[in-house]
Write a protein that holds these residues in place. Structure first.
Motif, PDB file in Angstrom:
ATOM      1  N   SER A 126       0.812  -1.215   0.000  1.00 19.82           N
ATOM      2  CA  SER A 126       0.000   0.000   0.000  1.00 19.82           C
ATOM      3  C   SER A 126       0.843   1.261   0.000  1.00 19.82           C
ATOM      4  O   SER A 126       0.338   2.358  -0.243  1.00 19.82           O
ATOM      5  CB  SER A 126      -0.937  -0.002   1.212  1.00 19.82           C
ATOM      6  N   SER A 127       2.149   1.143   0.303  1.00 18.62           N
ATOM      7  CA  SER A 127       3.037   2.305   0.290  1.00 18.62           C
ATOM      8  C   SER A 127       3.776   2.455  -1.029  1.00 18.62           C
ATOM      9  O   SER A 127       4.588   3.361  -1.195  1.00 18.62           O
ATOM     10  CB  SER A 127       4.045   2.200   1.436  1.00 18.62           C
ATOM     11  N   ILE A 182      11.934  -5.477  -3.184  1.00 21.90           N
ATOM     12  CA  ILE A 182      11.345  -6.244  -4.276  1.00 21.90           C
ATOM     13  C   ILE A 182      10.030  -6.890  -3.852  1.00 21.90           C
ATOM     14  O   ILE A 182       9.078  -6.953  -4.643  1.00 21.90           O
ATOM     15  CB  ILE A 182      12.338  -7.322  -4.770  1.00 21.90           C
ATOM     16  N   GLN A 183       9.952  -7.370  -2.623  1.00 20.01           N
ATOM     17  CA  GLN A 183       8.722  -8.014  -2.173  1.00 20.01           C
ATOM     18  C   GLN A 183       7.540  -7.050  -2.240  1.00 20.01           C
ATOM     19  O   GLN A 183       6.442  -7.421  -2.681  1.00 20.01           O
ATOM     20  CB  GLN A 183       8.896  -8.545  -0.735  1.00 20.01           C
ATOM     21  N   GLN A 184       7.762  -5.822  -1.800  1.00 20.41           N
ATOM     22  CA  GLN A 184       6.700  -4.816  -1.892  1.00 20.41           C
ATOM     23  C   GLN A 184       6.320  -4.557  -3.348  1.00 20.41           C
ATOM     24  O   GLN A 184       5.141  -4.439  -3.682  1.00 20.41           O
ATOM     25  CB  GLN A 184       7.153  -3.509  -1.245  1.00 20.41           C
ATOM     26  N   ALA A 185       7.324  -4.454  -4.205  1.00 22.66           N
ATOM     27  CA  ALA A 185       7.071  -4.190  -5.620  1.00 22.66           C
ATOM     28  C   ALA A 185       6.237  -5.299  -6.247  1.00 22.66           C
ATOM     29  O   ALA A 185       5.277  -5.042  -6.990  1.00 22.66           O
ATOM     30  CB  ALA A 185       8.393  -4.019  -6.360  1.00 22.66           C
ATOM     31  N   ASN A 208      -1.302  -6.803  -7.362  1.00 21.86           N
ATOM     32  CA  ASN A 208      -2.575  -6.134  -7.077  1.00 21.86           C
ATOM     33  C   ASN A 208      -3.090  -5.350  -8.281  1.00 21.86           C
ATOM     34  O   ASN A 208      -4.299  -5.126  -8.417  1.00 21.86           O
ATOM     35  CB  ASN A 208      -2.413  -5.187  -5.883  1.00 21.86           C
ATOM     36  N   LEU A 209      -2.176  -4.932  -9.140  1.00 22.63           N
ATOM     37  CA  LEU A 209      -2.558  -4.145 -10.316  1.00 22.63           C
ATOM     38  C   LEU A 209      -2.910  -5.018 -11.519  1.00 22.63           C
ATOM     39  O   LEU A 209      -3.317  -4.496 -12.565  1.00 22.63           O
ATOM     40  CB  LEU A 209      -1.412  -3.196 -10.693  1.00 22.63           C
ATOM     41  N   ARG A 210      -2.772  -6.312 -11.404  1.00 22.92           N
ATOM     42  CA  ARG A 210      -3.023  -7.208 -12.539  1.00 22.92           C
ATOM     43  C   ARG A 210      -4.389  -6.985 -13.193  1.00 22.92           C
ATOM     44  O   ARG A 210      -4.499  -6.991 -14.426  1.00 22.92           O
ATOM     45  CB  ARG A 210      -2.879  -8.659 -12.087  1.00 22.92           C
ATOM     46  N   THR A 262      15.669  -9.165  -8.424  1.00 23.57           N
ATOM     47  CA  THR A 262      16.237 -10.261  -7.652  1.00 23.57           C
ATOM     48  C   THR A 262      15.484 -11.539  -8.013  1.00 23.57           C
ATOM     49  O   THR A 262      14.438 -11.492  -8.675  1.00 23.57           O
ATOM     50  CB  THR A 262      16.110  -9.994  -6.141  1.00 23.57           C
ATOM     51  N   PRO A 263      15.966 -12.716  -7.584  1.00 22.50           N
ATOM     52  CA  PRO A 263      15.292 -13.971  -7.941  1.00 22.50           C
ATOM     53  C   PRO A 263      13.826 -14.028  -7.536  1.00 22.50           C
ATOM     54  O   PRO A 263      13.041 -14.755  -8.155  1.00 22.50           O
ATOM     55  CB  PRO A 263      16.128 -15.023  -7.196  1.00 22.50           C
ATOM     56  N   GLU A 264      13.419 -13.266  -6.502  1.00 21.56           N
ATOM     57  CA  GLU A 264      12.015 -13.273  -6.101  1.00 21.56           C
ATOM     58  C   GLU A 264      11.087 -12.863  -7.243  1.00 21.56           C
ATOM     59  O   GLU A 264       9.941 -13.316  -7.323  1.00 21.56           O
ATOM     60  CB  GLU A 264      11.788 -12.329  -4.915  1.00 21.56           C
TER      61      GLU A 264
END
Length: 379
Positions: free
Chosen positions: A3-4, A31-34, A40-42, A61-63
């Motif tokens: 949300s940020s 990256i996790q936040q991104a 969510n925007l899908r 990153t690999p994530e």
């Protein structure tokens, strides 16, 4: 927290300045936040053109491999990160997964992995005069205006990313006859002229009724029935709603081959303002918010000073005030929409917080605006 996270955007254009892709820049702490914000925007993801995903100051990153990308998505890798073996390996893994890749912040001598396809390379023209050594099709970035773009093309760039096409255009003092005709048509509708009189004005240019019905029947409008004529449109929509779609005729009136990129920007602003405006205004205001965004680039689209156009248009005071920078109820949302077009998110975050909007609301409205504008297929 996702949300940020904020996103901003840039168009990608070819040598003819036609839109070929949309570039979104994700501003997140990690990256996790991104990834969560992107997921969510899908539901709002633009599908007409490819979408470049830039992670701003972050490095993939690999994530990111775990996120199922929408099929029209390219992932950008920043050139300074190519010096690290783990990034080289990650690029190969993305390539093996079939993900289209792009290189940003290109530097001469950047070591893109051998045997890996690079679709596009973004290079700052202030630092890279010649793009001859780029691993992908070279796109100029950091252009100040249209003349600078022409020079970049001469230097070998195949296109550009950014908003340069909104600057460097010398406005005329008067409206062209074709534009004046549409202004007359808009004024007839807003002033409740007889339908027969409006139909007569509409038919003076045979392309206008066709374009109007095409816009009204576009998927983004979501009508359950197909509108067959102007009279049918009045019956289905009412006169107030019709102003929104007649406004599209004026926005799309330019004959300049590069105009579709400006039209996309104007309509994306318009739809973004309309969506976010529902948080603050009754429904009767939403079409005026749309017109405010749509008309915010009329000076660029029509090659005429904005005040010259507005002198001849019958518009509500709040629309006129926002367009002329005089404040008014709609001005904050216009400023918000414009601030989403910066590579950096600071102004957009400040505007969002001032309005009490969440970052998720703003990002979703931005992508919906882009998808809506793309679907209209200006031309």
């Amino acid at each position: 927290m996702s949300s940020s996270v904020l996103i901003t955007r840039e168009p990608v254009v070819n040598q003819q300045r036609a839109i070929t892709a949309n570039r979104i820049i994700v501003h997140a702490a990690n990256i996790q936040q991104a990834i969560q914000a992107l997921e969510n925007l899908r539901p709002h993801w633009p599908t007409v053109h490819p979408v470049f995903v830039s992670l701003g100051r972050l490095v993939p990153t690999p994530e990111l491999l775990e996120w199922p990308l929408p099929e029209n998505t390219l992932v950008e890798f920043p050139a300074p990160a190519l010096q690290y073996p783990q990034i080289q390996d990650l690029i190969r893994r993305f390539n093996e997964a079939g993900t289209p890749l792009a290189l940003s912040w290109f530097q001469p001598g950047a070591a893109w992995p051998d045997g890996v396809d690079c679709r596009f390379t973004l290079a700052d023209v202030n630092k890279v005069a010649s793009p001859d050594s780029t691993p992908g099709l070279p796109l100029a970035w950091g252009l100040p205006d249209v003349p600078a773009f022409a020079r970049a093309v001469q230097q070998g760039y195949t296109g550009a990313a950014g908003w340069f096409f909104l600057r460097g255009v010398t406005p005329a003092k008067e409206l062209a006859p074709a534009h004046a005709q549409i202004v007359h048509l808009l004024n007839l509708v807003r002033n409740d002229a007889d339908i027969t009189e409006i139909e007569t004005a509409l038919k003076r240019d045979v392309s206008l009724p066709y374009k109007l019905l095409r816009y009204i029947n576009s998927p983004g409008f979501g009508l359950m029935v197909e509108v067959q004529s102007f009279r049918h449109a009045v019956t289905i929509l009412g006169r107030e709603k019709l102003n929104k779609w007649l406004g599209l005729l004026l926005v799309s009136a330019s004959r300049d081959p590069s105009a579709p990129a400006v039209m996309q920007a104007a309509i994306a602003r318009a739809r973004m303002m309309e969506i976010l405006g529902a948080q603050f205004f009754d429904k009767v205001h939403l079409d005026n918010l749309f017109l405010t965004g749509a008309f915010s680039l009329l000076d660029v689209l029509l090659g005429t000073r904005l005040d010259t156009v507005l002198e001849q248009l019958s518009l509500p005071p709040d629309v006129r005030d926002a367009l002329l920078g005089a404040g008014g109820a709609y001005a904050p949302l216009l400023k918000l929409a414009i601030s989403s077009e910066s590579f950096l998110p600071d102004q957009l975050r400040a505007q969002s917080e001032a309005l009490g909007l969440t970052m998720s609301q703003v990002s979703a409205a931005l992508l919906q605006g882009v998808a809506f504008a793309d679907a209209l297929s200006f031309g």
